[in-house]
Scaffold this active site. Structure first.
Site, PDB file in Angstrom:
ATOM      1  N   ASP A 199       0.833  -1.203   0.000  1.00  0.00           N
ATOM      2  CA  ASP A 199       0.000   0.000   0.000  1.00  0.00           C
ATOM      3  C   ASP A 199       0.866   1.251   0.000  1.00  0.00           C
ATOM      4  O   ASP A 199       2.104   1.189   0.010  1.00  0.00           O
ATOM      5  CB  ASP A 199      -0.948  -0.002   1.200  1.00  0.00           C
ATOM      6  N   GLU A 202       3.545   1.533   2.446  1.00  0.00           N
ATOM      7  CA  GLU A 202       4.624   0.564   2.221  1.00  0.00           C
ATOM      8  C   GLU A 202       4.694  -0.504   3.305  1.00  0.00           C
ATOM      9  O   GLU A 202       5.757  -1.035   3.604  1.00  0.00           O
ATOM     10  CB  GLU A 202       5.981   1.283   2.107  1.00  0.00           C
TER      11      GLU A 202
END
EC number: 3.2.1.3
Length: 639
Positions: A199, A202
């Site tokens: 996402d 991270e």
């Protein structure tokens, strides 16, 4: 009778209005200065000339100058795309000094796209590599990869600039330079959207609302851009409806789930960011794309914001109707879990977007889904549709404006005295934390400020792309990948008298296209036979010469909604960042509908909060509506 006279007769200039203006004027003044700080800071973080990023290659957007604790001295595809999209919008609205920065960024991405990296190469997944070294080489250390939002956001940024080129008749640059790069990113999105990845924070390897939302937008506007340059994107057309179908699965019934495959609650500013970065000013309050004013997005706003009320000391004692400091997600432990500037600004920006959409459609609707959001701000809220002419509408809009401004005021409170914005600020004492001078924080400030002033980007086509198949399918499609080398930009876009060669190498062989341009100046109008588009909106800059004293502010008000419908509290603040004693210039750029005719005046808000109107009569203006004319300037002197 003039509008000023009507105000005097009606007694609107009273202490209550003065108090509203006082709060707004204080925030307006800070934002006017902070917008200048943010623009300068962004440029300081872009190579090769950025003052804070020595060693970065030309056009490379560095996340932060911080090289230790934490080391953010890299370029992220996601962050860069969001930042450059912000600059493209400023450029479209008349900030022409940004031209070379945008060109250098696009040229750098032609290199970055071709760099083999741990995620793959150009046609085998490498476009999903999240970050690179600032010298345009691969980062080979351990990291959360791939991240599939980057190509979509980069495509959106480049499409925005490509559309500006088309609107002004520079078709060859859009077709030969921008489109091949955009096509690569669109091909990646269509091929990989249904595969998991990390996402935007991270951390979660799964499926992310933010990623899916921006991927849908990219394919929709990518298809339209392909048509505009005389091409097509069949893989965009086949996959966009399926992506939108999948996007619906993130709705839980009361809020948007940020990520699948996560053990968290799912309440996350990932979802606020997804809503604001897919905001379409031409769209209604559409639940399917989670538009900012949609019942789902507003319900989600309350759930996400409320999740931070009890976990930060900074938020102690604040009621449900007051803005609070907002972080990434309530379970966050990075740097012990704190508010982020960009998250707090996203909470504000969604509300400014919603205000724009309500104003445009002339009403707002309260549903069972969004009722709790409205009741927290206006206790008398009830389900129904309220016309903009109703007192209930006015009361609700006023409450939402105050709520939105509260988030920005929190940012003002915790920004450094020189305007510097880091990544985070401490949840207890408010001191700045983590990476200093975060480029994304500055971009978030600029976009929130623009939306607050009703300066919005062009439509990305949401109104024609908000339906999906009856049954979702796990599909993908193959597009076209080709390496692109940009040796220089055409003189009609860059510096004049140059020769441009764009070489595109595809899997089926090599196709070379050369273009020699003799146009003398980047400000000249192309004389080619290429068709020219008449823009639907024009960025109008109002330049006002007005001598002021310290503490005074100038606003623009007028007879149309974009200028506040003559409401002084809704006026547009002018900036004085170019003001000198010899040239007392105040200015603002406002995006207005092409062909719109209206009346307007400037007002002066004194240091004691009193309001002074210009002398009569009202000024009049008609926005240009002509082929390739996307900017205009009005020059006035205070009277």
């Amino acid at each position: 009778m003039s509008f000023r006279s009507l105000l005097a007769l009606s007694g609107l200039v009273c202490s209550g209005l003065a108090n509203v203006i006082s709060k707004r004027a204080t925030l307006d003044s800070w934002l006017s200065n902070e917008a200048t700080v943010a623009r300068t800071a962004i440029l300081n973080n872009i190579g090769a000339d950025g003052a804070w990023v020595s060693g970065a290659d030309s056009g490379i957007v560095v996340a932060s100058p911080s090289t230790d604790n934490p080391d953010y001295f890299y370029t992220w595809t996601r962050d860069s795309g969001l930042v450059i999209k912000t600059l493209v919008d400023l450029f479209r609205n008349g900030d022409t000094d940004l031209l070379s920065t945008i060109e250098h960024y696009i040229s750098s991405q032609a290199i970055i796209q071709g760099v083999s990296n741990p995620s793959g190469d150009l046609s085998s997944g490498g476009l999903g590599e999240p970050k690179f070294n600032v010298d345009e080489t691969a980062y080979t250390g351990s990291w959360g990869r791939p991240q599939r939002d980057g190509p979509a956001l980069r495509a959106t940024a480049m499409i925005g600039f490509g559309q500006v080129l088309l609107d002004n008749g520079y078709t060859s640059a859009a077709t030969e330079i921008v489109w091949p790069l955009v096509r690569n990113d669109l091909s990646y999105v269509a091929q990989y959207w249904n595969q998991t990845g990390y996402d935007l924070w991270e951390e979660v390897n799964g499926s992310s609302f933010f990623t899916i939302a921006v991927q849908h937008r990219a394919l929709v506007e990518g298809s339209a851009f392909a048509t505009a340059v005389g091409s097509s994107c069949s893989w965009c057309d086949s996959q966009a409806p399926q992506i939108l179908c999948y996007l619906q699965s993130f709705w839980t019934g009361s809020y948007i789930l940020a990520n699948f495959d996560s053990r968290r609650s799912g309440k996350d500013t990932n979802t606020l960011l997804g809503s604001i970065h897919t905001f379409d000013p031409e769209a209604g309050c559409d639940d399917s794309t989670f538009q900012p004013c949609s019942p789902r997005a507003l319900a989600n706003h309350k759930e996400v914001v409320d999740s931070f009320r009890s976990i930060y000391t900074l938020n102690d004692g604040l009621s449900d109707s007051e803005a609070v400091a907002v972080g990434r997600y309530p379970e966050d432990s990075y740097y012990n879990g704190n508010p982020w500037f960009q998250s707090t600004l996203a909470a504000a920006e969604q509300l400014y977007d919603a205000l724009y959409q309500w104003d445009k459609q002339g009403s707002l609707e309260i549903t069972d889904v969004s009722l709790d959001f409205f009741k927290a701000l206006y206790s008398g809220a009830a389900t129904g549709t309220y016309s903009s002419s109703s007192s209930t509408y006015s009361s609700i809009v006023s409450a939402v404006k105050t709520f939105a401004d509260g988030f920005v005021s929190i940012v003002e409170t915790h920004a450094a005295s020189n305007g510097s914005l880091s990544e985070q600020f401490d949840k207890s004492d408010g001191d700045e934390l983590s990476a200093r001078d975060l480029t994304w924080s500055y971009a978030a400030l600029l976009t929130a400020n623009n939306r607050r002033n009703s300066v919005v980007p062009p439509s990305w086509g949401e109104t024609s792309a908000s339906s999906w198949p009856g049954t979702c399918a796990a599909t993908s499609a193959s597009g076209t990948y080709s390496s692109v080398t940009v040796t220089s930009w055409p003189s009609i876009v860059a510096t004049g008298g140059t020769t441009t060669t764009a070489t595109t190498t595809g899997s089926g062989g090599v196709t070379s296209t050369s273009k020699t341009t003799t146009t003398a100046s980047k400000t000249s109008t192309t004389t080619s036979s290429t068709s020219c588009t008449t823009p639907t909106a024009v960025a109008v800059t109002f330049d006002l010469t007005a001598t002021t004293t310290y503490g005074e502010n100038i606003y623009l008000v007028g007879s149309i909604s974009q200028l506040g419908d003559w409401e002084t509290s809704d006026g547009i603040a002018l900036s004085a960042d170019k003001y000198t004693s010899s040239n007392p210039l105040w200015y603002v750029t406002v995006t207005l509908p092409a062909g719109e005719s209206f009346e307007y005046k400037f007002i002066r808000v004194e240091s004691d909060d009193s309001v002074e109107w210009e002398s009569d009569p009202n000024r009049e203006y008609t926005v240009p509506q002509a082929c390739g004319e996307s900017t205009a300037t009005v020059t006035d002197t205070w009277r």
